[in-house]
Design an enzyme around this catalytic site. Sequence first.
Site, PDB file in Angstrom:
ATOM      1  N   LYS A  77       4.800  -2.941   2.117  1.00 42.38           N
ATOM      2  CA  LYS A  77       5.920  -2.209   2.718  1.00 42.38           C
ATOM      3  C   LYS A  77       6.447  -2.959   3.939  1.00 42.38           C
ATOM      4  CE  LYS A  77       6.917   2.401   4.664  1.00 42.38           C
ATOM      5  NZ  LYS A  77       6.344   3.733   4.962  1.00 42.38           N
ATOM      6  N   SER A 146       8.927   7.449   3.122  1.00 45.56           N
ATOM      7  CA  SER A 146       9.619   6.223   3.491  1.00 45.56           C
ATOM      8  C   SER A 146       9.163   5.008   2.681  1.00 45.56           C
ATOM      9  CB  SER A 146       9.379   5.942   4.981  1.00 45.56           C
ATOM     10  OG  SER A 146       7.986   5.724   5.238  1.00 45.56           O
ATOM     11  N   SER A 170       5.173  10.094   3.600  1.00 43.74           N
ATOM     12  CA  SER A 170       5.753   8.846   3.105  1.00 43.74           C
ATOM     13  C   SER A 170       4.992   8.166   1.978  1.00 43.74           C
ATOM     14  CB  SER A 170       5.915   7.853   4.264  1.00 43.74           C
ATOM     15  OG  SER A 170       6.854   8.337   5.189  1.00 43.74           O
TER      16      SER A 170
END
Length: 428
Positions: A77, A146, A170
């Site tokens: 990420k 996210s 997330s």
Amino acid sequence: MTGELNQLGLNRIVRHIRDGRASCAEVAEVFVSRIRARESTVGAFESFDEEEVLESARRLDGMPDAGPLRGAPIGVKDVIDMRGHTAAWGSPIYRGRMPHGDASCVALCRAAGGNLFGKTVTTEFAYFSPGRTVNPHNPEHTPGGSSMGSAAAVADGMLPFAFGTQTAASVTRPAAYCGVIGYKASWGSFDLQGICGLAPSLDTLGFFCREIEDIPLMRSVLCGDRADLEPRGDGDGPRVAFVKTPHWEQADDATRNLLTKAADSLADLTPTEEVELPPGFGDLADCHNGIMAFEAARARAYEYLAHADLLSPQFRELMETGRAVTHHAYRGLKGQAAEAMNQLATLFDRHDVLLAPSATGEAPLGLGSTGNPIFSRMWTLLKVPSVTLPAGRGPAGLPLGIQLIGRLDEDNALLRDAQWIQAALNLN
């Protein structure tokens, strides 16, 4: 072989390479081919260097002992630093930012022989403002946030495994929306150096993967925990508490039916009962919001004070909310969370695992938001580990998930129970 490798989890890919059924280069080529075919539609990657990935695989093939990850592809990420790749943290403020080294989790993966495939899309500072990733099951729907790029890449077969982070929902929410396994570790399980922080008492590293067995393998790499699950035997099912949570009415009919049927099915196989949470738990989502806002306003103070014009309206609102929270109020919220943690520990004296919703329903239509995080805020605040399992489809044909929550710092017990529940509900 190509199609088969594309569907395997991290553990099974490692075994294929170890047993000589595929080389690191062959594995890399399969996933690179999938990325070539699908990235223009899904938009999962912030940065990806095909030649770097293939060269890394060839180098790993030449190593007698490539380590426990043995060339398996891994996504990172974009709030997590990885040398050789920019890390903009989802913000124009840091466009082109090149870190000097790897985050701890990335460095440990490299040392274990993992093939780092690049950076996946994140929302701005791992908060609400979406990136460009779409849901691979229907590109008109959000993949959640996210950790949107990581969830979508694993769901679409572009990666077998990817890192995410969770400060509210997330990992849990995008795992449910995209139909993959999502694991949010107990708070403090893994070192977070090299990861852009948002709220330090909530920030947690998480994983997206295809098979539960992939989670203990990566835990062994990151924190030295054992790599093999100890499965429960026949007639030794976990004691399950079905917890609707105070937000049950925010779940849609498909989700409520899914959870109710899952609890009924488990009740035929193992001790299962519906459990009411203490009254104060109804305020924990607001408690989480207050703590997150207060801490985020300090953690990202520079960005707000120096570059407010480059922040999204959602992020500016979070900063302003957090700046308005007094330290006295913050301490009161922390005390409320600590008391709830004690109450939850008592619940785990009678039950092994909690069954709860992972999201309000299927991934919503549209890409302007990442969905409602309500069903994860409480558990993130309480620092406990959770596993989201794909569990069928909703009325629009998109994935639904169930969430399993375990006792703090008993992640392996949760994984063992999740493995048993997955098999019992035939979710494989």
